[in-house]
Design a protein around this motif. Structure first.
Motif, PDB file in Angstrom:
ATOM      1  N   THR A   1      22.636  40.508  45.907  1.00  0.00           N
ATOM      2  CA  THR A   1      22.713  41.617  44.955  1.00  0.00           C
ATOM      3  C   THR A   1      23.813  41.362  43.926  1.00  0.00           C
ATOM      4  O   THR A   1      24.917  40.969  44.273  1.00  0.00           O
ATOM      5  CB  THR A   1      22.978  42.925  45.736  1.00  0.00           C
TER       6      THR A   1
ATOM      7  N   PRO B   1      28.778  34.658  42.620  1.00  0.00           N
ATOM      8  CA  PRO B   1      27.903  35.504  41.811  1.00  0.00           C
ATOM      9  C   PRO B   1      27.482  36.817  42.468  1.00  0.00           C
ATOM     10  O   PRO B   1      27.324  37.811  41.782  1.00  0.00           O
ATOM     11  CB  PRO B   1      26.669  34.613  41.587  1.00  0.00           C
ATOM     12  N   THR B   2      27.295  36.839  43.790  1.00  0.00           N
ATOM     13  CA  THR B   2      26.738  38.053  44.404  1.00  0.00           C
ATOM     14  C   THR B   2      27.795  38.853  45.152  1.00  0.00           C
ATOM     15  O   THR B   2      28.780  38.308  45.637  1.00  0.00           O
ATOM     16  CB  THR B   2      25.568  37.739  45.378  1.00  0.00           C
ATOM     17  N   ILE B   3      27.533  40.155  45.248  1.00  0.00           N
ATOM     18  CA  ILE B   3      28.450  41.048  45.946  1.00  0.00           C
ATOM     19  C   ILE B   3      28.383  40.810  47.455  1.00  0.00           C
ATOM     20  O   ILE B   3      29.361  41.039  48.169  1.00  0.00           O
ATOM     21  CB  ILE B   3      28.154  42.521  45.572  1.00  0.00           C
TER      22      ILE B   3
ATOM     23  N   VAL C   1      30.912  38.273  48.252  1.00  0.00           N
ATOM     24  CA  VAL C   1      32.246  38.883  48.186  1.00  0.00           C
ATOM     25  C   VAL C   1      32.553  39.632  49.478  1.00  0.00           C
ATOM     26  O   VAL C   1      33.640  39.510  50.050  1.00  0.00           O
ATOM     27  CB  VAL C   1      32.343  39.836  46.979  1.00  0.00           C
TER      28      VAL C   1
ATOM     29  N   THR D   1      39.546  41.811  44.372  1.00  0.00           N
ATOM     30  CA  THR D   1      38.349  41.239  43.751  1.00  0.00           C
ATOM     31  C   THR D   1      38.221  41.767  42.330  1.00  0.00           C
ATOM     32  O   THR D   1      38.277  42.969  42.095  1.00  0.00           O
ATOM     33  CB  THR D   1      37.086  41.565  44.565  1.00  0.00           C
ATOM     34  N   LEU D   2      38.079  40.853  41.395  1.00  0.00           N
ATOM     35  CA  LEU D   2      37.994  41.209  39.980  1.00  0.00           C
ATOM     36  C   LEU D   2      36.684  40.714  39.382  1.00  0.00           C
ATOM     37  O   LEU D   2      36.118  39.716  39.817  1.00  0.00           O
ATOM     38  CB  LEU D   2      39.143  40.567  39.193  1.00  0.00           C
ATOM     39  N   GLU D   3      36.272  41.430  38.351  1.00  0.00           N
ATOM     40  CA  GLU D   3      35.145  40.985  37.542  1.00  0.00           C
ATOM     41  C   GLU D   3      35.609  41.084  36.094  1.00  0.00           C
ATOM     42  O   GLU D   3      36.271  42.052  35.705  1.00  0.00           O
ATOM     43  CB  GLU D   3      33.962  41.913  37.772  1.00  0.00           C
ATOM     44  N   VAL D   4      35.289  40.075  35.304  1.00  0.00           N
ATOM     45  CA  VAL D   4      35.746  40.052  33.919  1.00  0.00           C
ATOM     46  C   VAL D   4      34.536  40.025  32.997  1.00  0.00           C
ATOM     47  O   VAL D   4      33.630  39.212  33.159  1.00  0.00           O
ATOM     48  CB  VAL D   4      36.645  38.818  33.681  1.00  0.00           C
TER      49      VAL D   4
ATOM     50  N   HIS E   1      27.106  39.439  33.516  1.00  0.00           N
ATOM     51  CA  HIS E   1      27.661  39.096  34.820  1.00  0.00           C
ATOM     52  C   HIS E   1      27.607  37.596  35.035  1.00  0.00           C
ATOM     53  O   HIS E   1      26.575  36.969  34.809  1.00  0.00           O
ATOM     54  CB  HIS E   1      26.881  39.784  35.947  1.00  0.00           C
ATOM     55  N   THR E   2      28.721  37.049  35.453  1.00  0.00           N
ATOM     56  CA  THR E   2      28.757  35.650  35.871  1.00  0.00           C
ATOM     57  C   THR E   2      29.077  35.648  37.360  1.00  0.00           C
ATOM     58  O   THR E   2      28.241  35.281  38.166  1.00  0.00           O
ATOM     59  CB  THR E   2      29.812  34.883  35.066  1.00  0.00           C
TER      60      THR E   2
ATOM     61  N   TYR F   1      32.030  37.344  40.604  1.00  0.00           N
ATOM     62  CA  TYR F   1      33.211  38.077  41.050  1.00  0.00           C
ATOM     63  C   TYR F   1      34.265  37.063  41.484  1.00  0.00           C
ATOM     64  O   TYR F   1      33.936  36.014  42.035  1.00  0.00           O
ATOM     65  CB  TYR F   1      32.871  38.968  42.241  1.00  0.00           C
TER      66      TYR F   1
ATOM     67  N   LEU G   1      37.231  42.797  29.325  1.00  0.00           N
ATOM     68  CA  LEU G   1      37.356  43.950  30.212  1.00  0.00           C
ATOM     69  C   LEU G   1      37.465  43.460  31.640  1.00  0.00           C
ATOM     70  O   LEU G   1      36.681  42.610  32.058  1.00  0.00           O
ATOM     71  CB  LEU G   1      36.124  44.849  30.086  1.00  0.00           C
TER      72      LEU G   1
ATOM     73  N   ARG H   1      37.507  44.525  35.611  1.00  0.00           N
ATOM     74  CA  ARG H   1      37.122  45.565  36.544  1.00  0.00           C
ATOM     75  C   ARG H   1      37.548  45.141  37.929  1.00  0.00           C
ATOM     76  O   ARG H   1      37.312  44.013  38.326  1.00  0.00           O
ATOM     77  CB  ARG H   1      35.596  45.627  36.510  1.00  0.00           C
TER      78      ARG H   1
END
Lengths: 265, 265, 265, 265
Positions: free
Chosen positions: A241, C203-205, C208, C226-229, C250-251, C253, D230, D232
């Protein structure tokens, strides 16, 4: 009791998020795609929501076109403008402008009619949408498109430049998707009930700045606010996901204001 | 013709984006703030949209509360849940579920009533909102709150756990804001018209995954989609325009699906 | 004193954001595009940063390839993986892992070598990058690519699966871009100095979640995050400034943690 | 071999993301918090990365301050400016300007020194950071702060307004965090090597527009690009994973350009 598909009904023929089409069901007609054909006669008299197989065995969902399906489809068809108001933006315009069943709304320009369609669905038979379009060819095309998808009794179409003025008075909201919304601020003021809603959609920040400037003169408007809405789709799969790789990063800014009765002194 | 404020009306008293209040106007009563007082008698019989001065000379806007004003206010009052459905999310739910004037919608849980209020405004007098709330205290509070802000003739409130089933049939949409939406998927299916809309709002991705799993069993649902909407406010000032520094980065994910009549084989 | 282009130098030939190429300058060779040709002999001995005209009169910028140019180019070439670590993500990995001149870093897998290249540039001649790649074909391709773009004296390449262990001790950071980073957590722990940095890109949650789970056992790791940019490009034009319509939404996390010396009791 | 904490070392005392402090370890001194005290003597001679209990039994992590820890701390201390360059933005500036070990970089204004610190860490002992600050008080404070956290041999500080000119020639990058970056474009041009990097950080879109205008005169600059980043944070918890509710929605825009040797004709 479910709706049944009739000769002349519009259906969404859905394979996946990228491959789907709105089509008019015509007796003895055939839907063609590179995933096979579907005979419209096989749909007539059956319920929306079915899964049917094309002659090559691929399964398609047959739906009653939704607000989003139609809005998106109208956007694809128009070659006039690259910017239609997206569902995500239409949603926030409805909410922030308190548009609901029974509202009377002025809109300009009509453009593809996609936002007109959403507004008409929102205000219903007890409300009204007055929509202005200066160019005659666009006006005619939008008229035809709207008549396909919705009973248009609650839509009054003007083939007229809104810069020349708004004919209606005491409306609940004025919604603009125009190149120069700042030129319509005064007309919007005159058309609105006090405490009611000005909403303007603009792709560039320069337009937003000019609109704010026009709204700031004379202290006639209150509760100015500019919003931008980003919509992200999440691809939900077992064990994989994640948000989708690409997204529409920008459509437009939405500027809202409310008419003051007597303004700041 | 503008609406006039009456004894018993609700007004939004607005200073700025952070300092604003919804109050009931009461004859001989007084609004108190640290920016001065306003006598309600000075408002009664006048138009919404006025700017009035408090006795200490500060100017306040007096508005008819908007959808967003009320929704936000309901969210502040409830201590029951930290998550109300925000206007940005309510907008996309309306659009993606094709909810408009005349729609019949099932909602659960009622919670603060904020989303119920938005749905009732959308469906109008020709539509219906059937809302389920398991906890009695929440049900009672929501009932009182809703009666303050809206004629509730189109709202049918059930003090009942939706996990026990949905009483209505052939509805246009089922909208869920529940901890365990996946447990209601079957009930939603039974309540919906074919081709119509399941919408579920959930703060966590784990809830989304479980909901997708439930929606994927037996090929009964089509057009699954999960969206997230981010709303950014732009501070527009001459020579200093920029997005605001802070924003609400996450409220919830919205999962949509459409009931299939006979499903995938 | 500016660098001069030599026979064998790599140059970025730039028309616009979409049409640009990294090419090796070869004596007597020619660059071909549908906007005309450039003779490499016209570049040799001249400065980077020039604007040259193709024989059909179109102007191209000739640049020394930047970190981003090379990283992006490496991403395009590899057919092995659809996910390379983007510049935006590489930047945050460097900063959050305190990687700078002189750092010693373990990386896995090498993949296209794009991140290896960025790390090697960051640690410089006084640092070291130890990179692991299990598959021999990928290892060989990355080796060749890296040798083209950078003096690789500070890069030690292992054609070895990092799941079998890390040979180095007391390193400053372990940076992972692997399908199953949670299986390497223990090896990373053994390789790191206390208080130093674990960084994992996924790439996937779901990845993570599993990585967090592995990092949470035994209280051995601190400061998990955990960050996402998201990177947005703004199209700045006189009177028409706006974010670009499309973006990479999205690339991956990035999960960070720091090795504890003795852990929680 | 791990670093040991000494008298005079700086440590990060970490309870959680909001409650953490950088402190100088002083023999016989005590760290005080409302979660209890820690004796510095208990830290001296031990390794970074330990978990220690305060006298009231709360466990704190003791870390060597990271780039991000120090950068964030510098930001908190300065009362001069509300805008420091955040780690997420510093990362993209490093990458997009190809700054790494050995680079020579001009920076203005020094401000809190937070970005100077990051740049100095990136260029290392074989590079140089030349930083300009017009105001003497800010210059003095930044000098003191930088000396606390980093060997400053590679930092050359000018107490001088960069509007008066840049003393250095042939540098690899010019990085600006100034109210009026467009006034420094010509100085930056003269200081840079051809094909090298101009980077400017600005909170407002108006500053970006003016900077683009200055960069567009005379065709002297290539590859103009404005980015916004950004960041997150994802809260990963068993069965309750979701992005954090609040985020910093806007810090600044970053505009990049590369010096052309002879420009467009």
């Amino acid at each position: 009791m479910s709706d049944l598909i009739k000769n002349g009904s519009y259906v969404l023929i859905f394979l996946d998020g990228k491959r789907n089409w709105i089509r008019e069901v015509k007796e003895d007609g055939t839907f063609h795609s590179n995933k096979g054909q579907i005979q419209y006669n096989d749909l007539i008299g059956t319920s929306y929501g079915r899964v049917v197989k094309s002659h090559s065995g691929i399964q398609f969902q047959i739906h009653k076109p939704s607000l989003t399906d139609i809005q998106t489809s109208m956007g694809k068809k128009t070659r006039i403008s690259t910017n239609i108001v997206y569902p995500k933006d239409a949603g926030i315009i409805l909410i922030e402008s308190s548009i609901g069943a029974g509202s009377e709304v002025v809109e300009a320009g009509t453009g593809s009619g996609a936002l007109t369609f959403v507004l008409a669905n929102a205000v219903g038979s007890t409300g009204k949408v007055y929509t202005y379009e200066a160019r005659e060819d666009i006006y005619q095309t939008a008229k035809m498109t709207l008549e396909k998808y919705t009973p248009t009794k609650n839509i009054i179409m003007h083939n007229k430049d809104i810069l020349e003025g708004v004919e209606e008075k005491d409306v609940d909201a004025v919604v603009l998707d125009l190149a120069t919304p700042w030129e319509v601020v005064e007309h919007a003021f005159n058309a609105l009930k006090p405490s009611h809603y000005f909403a303007s959609y603009s792709p560039t920040i320069n337009q937003v700045m000019k609109t704010h400037e026009a709204l700031s003169i004379d202290g006639q408007w209150g509760m100015l606010k500019t919003l931008e809405v980003l919509q992200r789709e999440i691809r939900v799969k077992p064990n994989a996901t994640r948000p989708k790789t690409w997204m529409v990063a920008h459509t437009g800014y939405m500027t809202f204001a409310r008419k003051l009765y007597d303004g700041y002194s």
